[in-house]
Design an enzyme around this catalytic site. Structure first.
Site, PDB file in Angstrom:
ATOM      1  N   ASP A   1      -6.680   7.942  -1.706  1.00  0.00           N
ATOM      2  CA  ASP A   1      -5.752   6.817  -1.857  1.00  0.00           C
ATOM      3  C   ASP A   1      -6.365   5.503  -1.347  1.00  0.00           C
ATOM      4  O   ASP A   1      -6.006   4.416  -1.789  1.00  0.00           O
ATOM      5  CB  ASP A   1      -4.443   7.062  -1.074  1.00  0.00           C
TER       6      ASP A   1
ATOM      7  N   ASP B   1      -3.543   1.214   4.833  1.00  0.00           N
ATOM      8  CA  ASP B   1      -2.675   0.941   3.681  1.00  0.00           C
ATOM      9  C   ASP B   1      -2.359  -0.536   3.435  1.00  0.00           C
ATOM     10  O   ASP B   1      -1.401  -0.850   2.721  1.00  0.00           O
ATOM     11  CB  ASP B   1      -1.361   1.721   3.836  1.00  0.00           C
TER      12      ASP B   1
HETATM   13  N1  GLY Z   1      -0.727   7.066  -0.249  1.00  0.00           N
HETATM   14  C1  GLY Z   1       0.142   8.130   0.041  1.00  0.00           C
HETATM   15  C2  GLY Z   1       0.660   8.792  -1.164  1.00  0.00           C
HETATM   16  O1  GLY Z   1       0.226   8.561  -2.271  1.00  0.00           O
HETATM   17  O2  GLY Z   1       1.577   9.599  -0.995  1.00  0.00           O
END
Ligand code: GLY
Length: 392
Positions: free
Chosen positions: A173, A113
């Site tokens: 994501d 992330d």
């Molecule tokens: N990246 C985690 C979410 O969108 O909840």
């Protein structure tokens, strides 16, 4: 005849007026809320100084997170947009101050992330200030992220907390974190970051996407032989369903792939994803989707304003590249208008978060129908992009 023409013109003018989004009103609201949010952040930090960013409000409780939380970068990142919008030095000082709090995550090799956590605040900070210290943080974060790339699988590993569920999980994501890699190549001339981003994106087209251009959430890869073990979900309704935010991440992700590569296959992918999202019959007329397009409880299911905000922002950028520009702009405007009209917190409510009605992780029974920091960030970004202020 003349009267008729005048009446028609008047009608058109009124119609056009009704379509306009009142950006300064929306920004004033957002700024007032953010002033309140900052007071709450500072009070919380007096008690627990390691909590750096506001994340959500759940069961009436204000929730702050530490810098290693995946959402820690959105709050400082948003403050840069306030500065760019207002040119008020107050926001510049605040943006600088809170951006520093997530700096140490540049060395974090335990998550994919880093685009969200580091690139959002430091990328915006670098664009605004051209401070070379910010550039160094971005480069280091790209190095950390690159350590998570496995050449046999051809993808960046998303989660380490996979337990017994997955061997090598990659979530849709993850497309959002590729921006960081492209910027690092721009800064250093080292094409290895660029190559990782391309390989990851190509394998994601191959393995995450279904024939209708909806996406799985989690694909589990085999790092010994290469290829896919299974296709599943974590945050969606079912393995085969379309989790709304995942579709939005994919749209934004392939739009940014085209931004950096100019390869038409990424534009085609983004167009196809947009087509899936915008023509989905389950989405109500205000353009704000339910949390998962396939939840059988629809219309008695929660919405996800965050998916809508991400989609709106992505569509403004995609409209710059695609022959479907007009449709995308119209759809992005509709979403932004709905969010501004009916999804904003009353001044003083929700501890200062701007939007309400997002859904974080329904299967986990957490963050359902709540305000959430990434909804606010992409909403403010969409407001900037609506005005033609493209931040790339
Ligand atoms: N990246 C985690 C979410 O969108 O909840």
């Amino acid at each position: 005849m003349k009267l008729k023409t005048t009446a028609a013109l008047l009608f058109l003018a009124v119609g056009a007026q009704a379509q306009k989004i009142e950006v300064s009103k929306a920004f004033n609201h957002a700024a007032q809320q953010t002033d309140i949010l900052i007071k709450n952040v500072d009070s919380a930090r007096k008690i627990k100084p390691n909590l750096v960013s506001p994340r959500t409000v759940e069961n009436g409780q204000f929730k702050m997170v530490v810098s290693r939380d995946w959402t820690s970068g959105f709050f400082p990142a948003e403050l840069w947009y306030f500065y760019e919008q207002t040119k008020d030095k107050k926001w510049l000082d605040l943006a600088k101050k809170y951006t520093e709090d997530v700096k140490k995550e540049q060395f974090n090799k335990g998550t994919h992330d880093l685009g969200f956590m580091v690139y959002c605040p430091f990328g915006n900070g670098y664009r605004v200030t051209k401070d070379t210290a910010y550039k160094s943080v971005i480069i280091q974060a790209a190095k950390s992220l690159s350590t998570r790339f496995n050449p046999t699988a051809g993808v960046i590993r998303s989660w380490d907390h996979s337990g017994t569920k997955w061997d090598y999980p990659v979530i849709i994501d993850n497309m959002m974190n590729l921006e960081l890699l492209f910027e690092a190549t721009k800064f250093t001339g080292d094409s290895s970051f660029y190559k990782i981003a391309i390989t990851h994106a190509d394998n994601t087209i191959k393995n995450h996407y279904r024939p209708d251009f909806s996406s799985y959430h989690v694909v589990d890869y085999d790092v010994n032989k290469g290829g896919v073990i299974k296709k599943t979900t974590a945050q969606g309704y079912a393995d085969g369903s379309s989790w709304a935010r995942g579709q939005a991440w994919g749209l934004y992700g392939y739009t940014l792939m085209f931004r950096y590569t100019k390869n038409p296959k990424y534009l085609a992918q983004a167009d196809a994803i947009a087509n899936y999202i915008l023509n989905n019959k389950s989405t109500p007329s205000d353009g704000i989707p339910y949390w998962d397009y396939n939840d059988p409880k629809i219309p008695n299911a929660p919405r996800d304003a965050s998916a809508a905000a991400i989609t709106s922002s992505a569509l403004y950028e995609l409209a710059k590249y695609s022959k479907n520009a007009k449709n995308y702009k119209t759809a992005a405007d509709k979403i932004l208008r709905s969010l501004s009209a009916a999804y904003t917190s009353k001044i003083g409510n929700n501890y200062g978060f701007i939007l309400e009605h997002s859904t974080g992780h329904l299967p986990n029974n957490s963050e359902i129908d709540v305000p959430i920091n990434y909804a606010d960030y992409y909403y403010v970004e969409a407001l900037r992009r609506y005005q033609g202020k493209f931040n790339f």
